[in-house]
Design an enzyme around this catalytic site. Structure first.
Site, PDB file in Angstrom:
ATOM      1  N   PRO A  92      20.832  30.533 -65.138  1.00 16.47           N
ATOM      2  CA  PRO A  92      22.113  30.430 -64.779  1.00 16.47           C
ATOM      3  C   PRO A  92      22.949  31.571 -64.523  1.00 16.47           C
ATOM      4  CG  PRO A  92      21.527  29.873 -67.347  1.00 16.47           C
ATOM      5  CD  PRO A  92      20.562  30.034 -66.406  1.00 16.47           C
ATOM      6  N   ASN A  93      23.993  31.374 -63.628  1.00  9.30           N
ATOM      7  CA  ASN A  93      24.975  32.353 -63.198  1.00  9.30           C
ATOM      8  C   ASN A  93      24.372  33.523 -62.287  1.00  9.30           C
ATOM      9  OD1 ASN A  93      27.095  30.819 -64.416  1.00  9.30           O
ATOM     10  ND2 ASN A  93      26.197  31.629 -66.374  1.00  9.30           N
ATOM     11  N   ARG A 142      29.604  38.661 -59.421  1.00 13.15           N
ATOM     12  CA  ARG A 142      29.887  38.349 -61.045  1.00 13.15           C
ATOM     13  C   ARG A 142      29.941  39.679 -61.551  1.00 13.15           C
ATOM     14  NH1 ARG A 142      24.860  36.428 -64.731  1.00 13.15           N
ATOM     15  NH2 ARG A 142      26.406  36.225 -66.590  1.00 13.15           N
ATOM     16  N   TYR A 160      26.642  44.088 -63.654  1.00 17.29           N
ATOM     17  CA  TYR A 160      25.245  43.686 -63.030  1.00 17.29           C
ATOM     18  C   TYR A 160      25.063  44.168 -61.492  1.00 17.29           C
ATOM     19  CZ  TYR A 160      25.609  39.974 -66.723  1.00 17.29           C
ATOM     20  OH  TYR A 160      25.548  39.436 -68.018  1.00 17.29           O
ATOM     21  N   ASN A 177      14.219  36.261 -65.315  1.00 14.08           N
ATOM     22  CA  ASN A 177      15.370  36.411 -66.068  1.00 14.08           C
ATOM     23  C   ASN A 177      16.018  35.286 -66.568  1.00 14.08           C
ATOM     24  OD1 ASN A 177      17.957  37.139 -66.768  1.00 14.08           O
ATOM     25  ND2 ASN A 177      18.615  38.710 -65.166  1.00 14.08           N
ATOM     26  N   ALA A 195      21.783  33.607 -69.853  1.00 13.18           N
ATOM     27  CA  ALA A 195      22.077  33.173 -71.082  1.00 13.18           C
ATOM     28  C   ALA A 195      21.049  32.329 -71.953  1.00 13.18           C
ATOM     29  CB  ALA A 195      23.656  32.489 -70.985  1.00 13.18           C
ATOM     30  N   HIS A 224      19.302  33.583 -75.133  1.00  9.34           N
ATOM     31  CA  HIS A 224      19.640  33.784 -76.336  1.00  9.34           C
ATOM     32  C   HIS A 224      19.777  32.394 -77.259  1.00  9.34           C
ATOM     33  CE1 HIS A 224      20.881  37.431 -74.372  1.00  9.34           C
ATOM     34  NE2 HIS A 224      21.892  36.788 -73.573  1.00  9.34           N
ATOM     35  N   ASP A 270       9.607  27.239 -75.457  1.00 12.51           N
ATOM     36  CA  ASP A 270       8.483  26.381 -75.310  1.00 12.51           C
ATOM     37  C   ASP A 270       7.913  26.149 -74.025  1.00 12.51           C
ATOM     38  OD1 ASP A 270       8.789  26.058 -77.880  1.00 12.51           O
ATOM     39  OD2 ASP A 270       9.494  23.928 -77.975  1.00 12.51           O
ATOM     40  N   GLU A 325       9.984  38.867 -69.184  1.00 12.81           N
ATOM     41  CA  GLU A 325      11.332  38.635 -69.333  1.00 12.81           C
ATOM     42  C   GLU A 325      12.202  40.143 -68.756  1.00 12.81           C
ATOM     43  OE1 GLU A 325      13.022  36.896 -72.700  1.00 12.81           O
ATOM     44  OE2 GLU A 325      14.629  38.621 -72.856  1.00 12.81           O
ATOM     45  N   HIS A 379      15.997  41.769 -67.823  1.00 14.81           N
ATOM     46  CA  HIS A 379      17.335  41.632 -67.704  1.00 14.81           C
ATOM     47  C   HIS A 379      18.047  42.735 -66.864  1.00 14.81           C
ATOM     48  CE1 HIS A 379      17.457  38.316 -70.565  1.00 14.81           C
ATOM     49  NE2 HIS A 379      16.620  38.996 -71.294  1.00 14.81           N
ATOM     50  N   SER A 386      21.028  44.068 -67.441  1.00 11.38           N
ATOM     51  CA  SER A 386      21.871  44.810 -68.260  1.00 11.38           C
ATOM     52  C   SER A 386      21.020  45.114 -69.661  1.00 11.38           C
ATOM     53  CB  SER A 386      23.226  44.107 -68.676  1.00 11.38           C
ATOM     54  OG  SER A 386      22.709  42.876 -69.293  1.00 11.38           O
ATOM     55  N   ARG A 414      25.260  45.439 -75.765  1.00 11.46           N
ATOM     56  CA  ARG A 414      26.297  44.372 -75.349  1.00 11.46           C
ATOM     57  C   ARG A 414      26.898  43.667 -76.740  1.00 11.46           C
ATOM     58  NH1 ARG A 414      25.097  41.419 -70.095  1.00 11.46           N
ATOM     59  NH2 ARG A 414      27.544  41.025 -70.324  1.00 11.46           N
ATOM     60  N   ARG A 438      23.917  38.983 -77.605  1.00 11.52           N
ATOM     61  CA  ARG A 438      22.895  39.018 -76.654  1.00 11.52           C
ATOM     62  C   ARG A 438      21.619  39.634 -77.000  1.00 11.52           C
ATOM     63  NH1 ARG A 438      25.912  37.511 -71.788  1.00 11.52           N
ATOM     64  NH2 ARG A 438      27.761  37.916 -72.006  1.00 11.52           N
TER      65      ARG A 438
HETATM   66  C1  DQA Z   1      21.395  38.895 -68.036  1.00 13.21           C
HETATM   67  C2  DQA Z   1      21.905  39.134 -69.639  1.00 13.21           C
HETATM   68  C3  DQA Z   1      22.374  38.034 -70.194  1.00 13.21           C
HETATM   69  O1  DQA Z   1      22.910  37.985 -71.657  1.00 13.21           O
HETATM   70  C4  DQA Z   1      23.384  37.136 -69.683  1.00 13.21           C
HETATM   71  O2  DQA Z   1      23.741  35.789 -70.052  1.00 13.21           O
HETATM   72  C5  DQA Z   1      23.074  36.876 -68.020  1.00 13.21           C
HETATM   73  C6  DQA Z   1      22.171  38.118 -67.391  1.00 13.21           C
HETATM   74  C7  DQA Z   1      20.950  40.236 -67.443  1.00 13.21           C
HETATM   75  O3  DQA Z   1      20.503  40.122 -66.533  1.00 13.21           O
HETATM   76  O4  DQA Z   1      21.439  41.136 -68.013  1.00 13.21           O
HETATM   77  O5  DQA Z   1      23.250  35.947 -67.368  1.00 13.21           O
HETATM   78  O6  DQA Z   1      19.999  38.049 -68.474  1.00 13.21           O
END
Ligand code: DQA
Length: 148
Positions: free
Chosen positions: A10-11, A18, A23, A74, A77, A80, A87, A98, A100, A102, A107, A111
């Protein structure tokens, strides 16, 4: 040729606009293109998929089972709190790294915890888009180690 899935949660479709101070300025499309080109240079075909929806991501992970040598993921959110995605990762029997953009440990406190990392082969954080490429190398190394 090996095949890997680059999965973003998401996002992450909003990358580029963003919170660019956190990012970066690259769009998801340009990152996907760069990662696919990097994969191709290493003999890996990279498919890309992004969704803002937990169930859609779960379905995509299930569908990935017979198709891929590994997944670069990635979870945004979902990292978390999504035990359902954890699962799903644990269920498919594929190596998942995985990623990220950031440094999630530097942070907000919420997170710092990833509920998904324990079922992944590695976690890469805080390296921006380079982390996605590093994840491909980690998966290639993993494939070599498990083949021998
Ligand atoms: C993220 C870090 C997450 O905490 C955040 O919710 C994201 C981006 C990252 O790529 O740093 O959406 O996964």
């Amino acid at each position: 040729m090996k095949r890997m899935l680059l999965l973003n949660g998401p996002n992450l479709n909003l990358l580029g606009t963003r919170e660019p101070d956190v990012y970066g300025h690259d769009t998801l499309a340009s990152i996907e293109e760069e990662v696919a080109a990097y994969g191709a240079s290493k003999g890996v075909a990279v498919d890309c998929f992004q969704s803002n929806h937990e169930g859609v991501l779960i379905d995509r992970l299930h569908e990935a089972r017979p198709c891929y040598d590994g997944i670069v993921y990635n979870p945004g959110a979902h990292t978390h709190y999504s035990y359902a995605l954890r699962d799903a990762v644990a269920s498919i029997g594929l190596p998942v790294v995985e990623v990220h953009l950031s440094d999630i440990e530097a942070r907000e406190p919420f997170r710092a915890l990833s509920v998904i990392a324990p079922v992944c082969v590695a976690q890469i954080k805080g390296k921006g888009k380079a982390g996605y490429k590093e994840a491909i190398d980690v998966l290639l190394g993993y494939a070599d180690r498990t083949a021998s």
